[in-house]
Design a protein around this motif. Structure first.
Motif, PDB file in Angstrom:
ATOM      1  N   ILE A 126       2.196  -6.217   4.733  1.00 18.16           N
ATOM      2  CA  ILE A 126       1.103  -6.221   3.772  1.00 18.16           C
ATOM      3  C   ILE A 126      -0.196  -6.427   4.543  1.00 18.16           C
ATOM      4  O   ILE A 126      -0.205  -7.034   5.613  1.00 18.16           O
ATOM      5  CB  ILE A 126       1.273  -7.297   2.675  1.00 18.16           C
ATOM      6  CG1 ILE A 126       1.157  -8.712   3.239  1.00 18.16           C
ATOM      7  CG2 ILE A 126       2.591  -7.128   1.945  1.00 18.16           C
ATOM      8  CD1 ILE A 126       1.132  -9.785   2.162  1.00 18.16           C
ATOM      9  N   TYR A 181      -0.605  -3.074  -0.377  1.00 13.43           N
ATOM     10  CA  TYR A 181       0.830  -2.871  -0.192  1.00 13.43           C
ATOM     11  C   TYR A 181       1.211  -1.654  -1.020  1.00 13.43           C
ATOM     12  O   TYR A 181       0.954  -1.623  -2.234  1.00 13.43           O
ATOM     13  CB  TYR A 181       1.623  -4.099  -0.655  1.00 13.43           C
ATOM     14  CG  TYR A 181       3.119  -3.952  -0.445  1.00 13.43           C
ATOM     15  CD1 TYR A 181       3.641  -3.821   0.843  1.00 13.43           C
ATOM     16  CD2 TYR A 181       4.002  -3.929  -1.516  1.00 13.43           C
ATOM     17  CE1 TYR A 181       4.999  -3.679   1.051  1.00 13.43           C
ATOM     18  CE2 TYR A 181       5.366  -3.791  -1.316  1.00 13.43           C
ATOM     19  CZ  TYR A 181       5.865  -3.663  -0.036  1.00 13.43           C
ATOM     20  OH  TYR A 181       7.219  -3.512   0.173  1.00 13.43           O
ATOM     21  N   ALA A 192       7.872  -8.768   1.264  1.00 16.12           N
ATOM     22  CA  ALA A 192       6.532  -8.183   1.255  1.00 16.12           C
ATOM     23  C   ALA A 192       6.049  -7.968  -0.179  1.00 16.12           C
ATOM     24  O   ALA A 192       4.892  -8.273  -0.510  1.00 16.12           O
ATOM     25  CB  ALA A 192       6.524  -6.866   2.022  1.00 16.12           C
ATOM     26  N   ALA A 244       2.875 -10.001  -1.693  1.00 19.21           N
ATOM     27  CA  ALA A 244       1.732  -9.207  -2.153  1.00 19.21           C
ATOM     28  C   ALA A 244       1.375  -9.555  -3.590  1.00 19.21           C
ATOM     29  O   ALA A 244       0.194  -9.708  -3.940  1.00 19.21           O
ATOM     30  CB  ALA A 244       2.043  -7.717  -2.024  1.00 19.21           C
ATOM     31  N   LEU A 290      -2.306   0.487   5.885  1.00 22.54           N
ATOM     32  CA  LEU A 290      -1.245   0.838   4.935  1.00 22.54           C
ATOM     33  C   LEU A 290      -1.660   1.917   3.945  1.00 22.54           C
ATOM     34  O   LEU A 290      -1.163   1.962   2.813  1.00 22.54           O
ATOM     35  CB  LEU A 290      -0.724  -0.402   4.201  1.00 22.54           C
ATOM     36  CG  LEU A 290      -0.162  -1.513   5.108  1.00 22.54           C
ATOM     37  CD1 LEU A 290       0.394  -2.651   4.272  1.00 22.54           C
ATOM     38  CD2 LEU A 290       0.907  -0.964   6.046  1.00 22.54           C
ATOM     39  N   ASP A 320      -1.908  -0.121  -6.242  1.00 17.81           N
ATOM     40  CA  ASP A 320      -2.390   0.171  -4.892  1.00 17.81           C
ATOM     41  C   ASP A 320      -2.826   1.632  -4.818  1.00 17.81           C
ATOM     42  O   ASP A 320      -2.170   2.518  -5.392  1.00 17.81           O
ATOM     43  CB  ASP A 320      -1.289  -0.084  -3.862  1.00 17.81           C
ATOM     44  CG  ASP A 320      -1.803   0.015  -2.437  1.00 17.81           C
ATOM     45  OD1 ASP A 320      -2.229  -1.012  -1.884  1.00 17.81           O
ATOM     46  OD2 ASP A 320      -1.782   1.130  -1.872  1.00 17.81           O
TER      47      ASP A 320
END
Length: 366
Positions: free
Chosen positions: A297, A274, A256, A260, A148, A280
């Motif tokens: 995630i 995520y 999600a 997360a 991700l 992030d």
């Protein structure tokens, strides 16, 4: 279409012409052969490997959603990607592929393209813009599967355009409801429709979308000659699923984000990735180019046994590969050869109620 929300866009994309007496939902056309005209009109359907009315309706819907002039459907996401690579990655050319993206793309490039005389460079998301500086063809995947990470598509597209390189973006994880690479400068989009767009874990499909007539014509010619086509019934199943894609994707993204947040401080969780989390590493770029942050995630647990215990103790999680279905699933990616730790798990959020999922998963973690 841009003025509408995701669910409205999804419903309108699969709509038929409002002709009195015609069905609202078009039936599939499972034909291999068609009646030929005496004047041999090339615009008419003639053989099922070259054209199909159900394909055309699905392709029109996918082009609408991707913001493309046209789209072409294939028998799988890999069939779509490899068709594009066969067209673009000729002997003597340099191709950049994601080092941290879907592993089978790297395998195909190394096992098939390198022996053909193509120079293949593997680049992580962080390296993509730098290592693509002298490439002829760049295949980017963003967010990457499974880590991700996010590639700055606008920057990459501007660099490719300045040199005449072709930029192809795998939009599977984001979906056209979360991100539109063509609007950011990509030349082609490739994606698996197996995942979120069809969303019921019951078919395999892929597509290519773009607005360059010559490129799309070359890919269509490759599909005709090589034959990696999508069955008419599978095309119809994708089409009927697209109408609810906006609704499903909205719930998956919400789930999600909620999961997360719930797992990021859990004592049995080492890390959570995520793009929608404010802290992030990918959030800043993702916020600029993504409308939604997706239904996946990435979670790192202590070891493989911890992942297995989570699934065994949960009432809602299923252990399966792929993603984007209505059920929340867990896939321990190290088993497939991804360069991740043994306890790394990709969790694909389904459409269950968020409170139920969080309660179930936190209880299963203990």
């Amino acid at each position: 279409m841009a003025r509408y929300g995701d669910s409205t866009r999804s419903v309108k994309a699969v709509g038929t012409q409002p002709i009195p007496g015609s069905p609202v939902a078009s039936p599939p056309v499972p034909a291999s052969t068609y009646h030929l005209s005496a004047d041999e009109d090339p615009a008419l359907d003639s053989y099922g490997r070259s054209s199909n009315p159900t394909w055309r309706q699905l392709e029109s819907a996918l082009a609408e959603l991707e913001g493309a002039a046209s789209a072409l459907v294939f028998g799988s996401g890999m069939a779509a990607i490899t068709a594009v690579l066969r067209v673009l990655a000729r002997p003597g050319r340099k191709l950049v592929v994601p080092a941290d993206g879907y592993y089978q793309v790297r395998q195909y490039a190394q096992e098939y393209l390198v022996p053909q005389g193509v120079t293949v460079v593997e680049a992580t998301s962080a390296q993509m813009c730098e290592l693509a500086a002298d490439a002829d063809v760049v295949l980017a995947e963003t967010p990457t599967n499974p880590g991700l990470d996010v590639v700055d598509l606008h920057r990459l597209a501007m660099d490719c355009r300045s040199r005449g390189a072709v930029l192809v973006v795998d939009n599977t994880t984001a979906t056209p409801l979360g991100q539109q690479p063509l609007s950011l400068g990509a030349d082609l989009v490739v994606a698996s429709a197996t995942k979120t767009l069809s969303g019921h874990s019951d078919l395999i499909a892929g597509y290519v979308a773009g607005s360059h007539p010559d490129l799309m014509a070359a890919v269509e010619r490759e599909r005709l000659l090589a034959g990696p086509i999508l069955g008419a019934f599978e095309a119809w199943l994708v089409l009927r699923s697209l109408g609810s894609a906006g609704l499903r994707f909205e719930r998956q993204c919400q789930n999600a984000a909620a999961l997360a947040m719930a797992l990021r401080g859990h004592p049995r969780v080492r890390s959570v990735r995520y793009p929608g989390l404010p802290d992030d590493p990918s959030h800043a770029i993702a916020s600029l180019q993504m409308r939604r942050f997706g239904g996946l995630i990435a979670v790192e647990f202590e070891d493989a046994a911890a992942v297995h215990r989570l699934v065994e103790r949960s009432d809602l999680l299923i252990a399966s590969t792929s993603f984007g279905g209505i059920h929340t699933s867990v896939d321990r990616r190290a088993r497939w050869g991804d360069p991740v730790s043994p306890g790394f798990a990709r969790i694909s959020l389904g459409i269950e109620d968020a409170d139920d999922l969080i309660s179930d998963i936190t209880a299963a973690l203990g």
